[in-house]
Scaffold this active site. Structure first.
Site, PDB file in Angstrom:
ATOM      1  N   CYS A  35       0.612  29.918  11.728  1.00  0.00           N
ATOM      2  CA  CYS A  35       0.612  28.920  12.814  1.00  0.00           C
ATOM      3  C   CYS A  35      -0.362  27.791  12.554  1.00  0.00           C
ATOM      4  CB  CYS A  35       0.260  29.587  14.138  1.00  0.00           C
ATOM      5  SG  CYS A  35       1.427  30.851  14.635  1.00  0.00           S
ATOM      6  N   CYS A 105      -7.821  25.199  20.555  1.00  0.00           N
ATOM      7  CA  CYS A 105      -8.895  25.679  19.673  1.00  0.00           C
ATOM      8  C   CYS A 105      -9.996  26.376  20.474  1.00  0.00           C
ATOM      9  CB  CYS A 105      -9.467  24.525  18.858  1.00  0.00           C
ATOM     10  SG  CYS A 105      -8.242  23.789  17.738  1.00  0.00           S
TER      11      CYS A 105
END
Length: 187
Positions: A35, A105
């Site tokens: 990913c 993130c």
């Protein structure tokens, strides 16, 4: 080019606490190289039960590296109960903010912390609850994770959920499910 804060750029260019810990008390890997982002997070406790050392190894973009570096600074000196309360928003805020498309993130950092603490408490090496229903198979994002991120961050659109989790960012088949969850949670 993404518009990063100076603090984010500093943590990217000069990441803190990179590496591995010999005999960590808690360890976890989240994300996926397939990913584009993966994070291994480890910690070691002192005699008083506080995190005395935290290290990370991240494969990913500037936001992923900076978020991981920030997370290590945020948890050192905290008890596990205190560390459990850290949210992805607090990680992003610590850096002075992240671009909306890079909020995933900070979510990855929170997931790694949660999984490493679970590893310490239970001995389980798995990063996710295998009983969780996968909402997004492209990025292996569970329905429970999407629910948590929507609630913690007061998300209101499918685009925001994708920015925070990557869910819906691949084939797009899960976008209707995300929209239904948003409607259910937000009324």
């Amino acid at each position: 080019m993404w518009n990063y804060t100076e603090k984010t750029l500093d943590h990217f260019r000069n990441p803190r606490n990179v590496g591995k810990i010999d005999h960590p008390d808690g360890t976890a890997t989240v994300g996926s190289l397939a990913c584009g982002d993966a994070l291994t997070f480890q910690f070691k406790l002192d005699e008083a039960g506080k995190i005395k050392e935290a290290k990370f190894q991240t494969f990913g973009c500037a936001s992923a590296i900076a978020s991981s570096s920030a997370l290590t600074e945020m948890v050192i000196g905290k008890t596990l109960d205190e560390a459990k309360k850290i949210t992805n928003k607090e990680i992003a805020d610590y850096l002075g903010g992240l671009p909306p498309q890079k909020m995933h993130c900070s979510v990855m950092g929170r997931e790694a912390l949660e999984a490493a603490i679970k590893n310490y408490e239970t001995g389980e090496k798995t990063d996710r609850n295998l009983e969780d229903e996968m909402l997004c198979t492209c990025y292996s994002v569970s329905e429970n994770e999407v629910r948590r991120v929507i609630t913690e961050n007061q998300l209101t659109t499918v685009e925001e959920v994708t920015n925070f989790t990557k869910a819906g960012g691949g084939c797009g088949k899960c976008k209707d499910k995300i929209a239904a969850l948003l409607k259910e949670i937000n009324g």
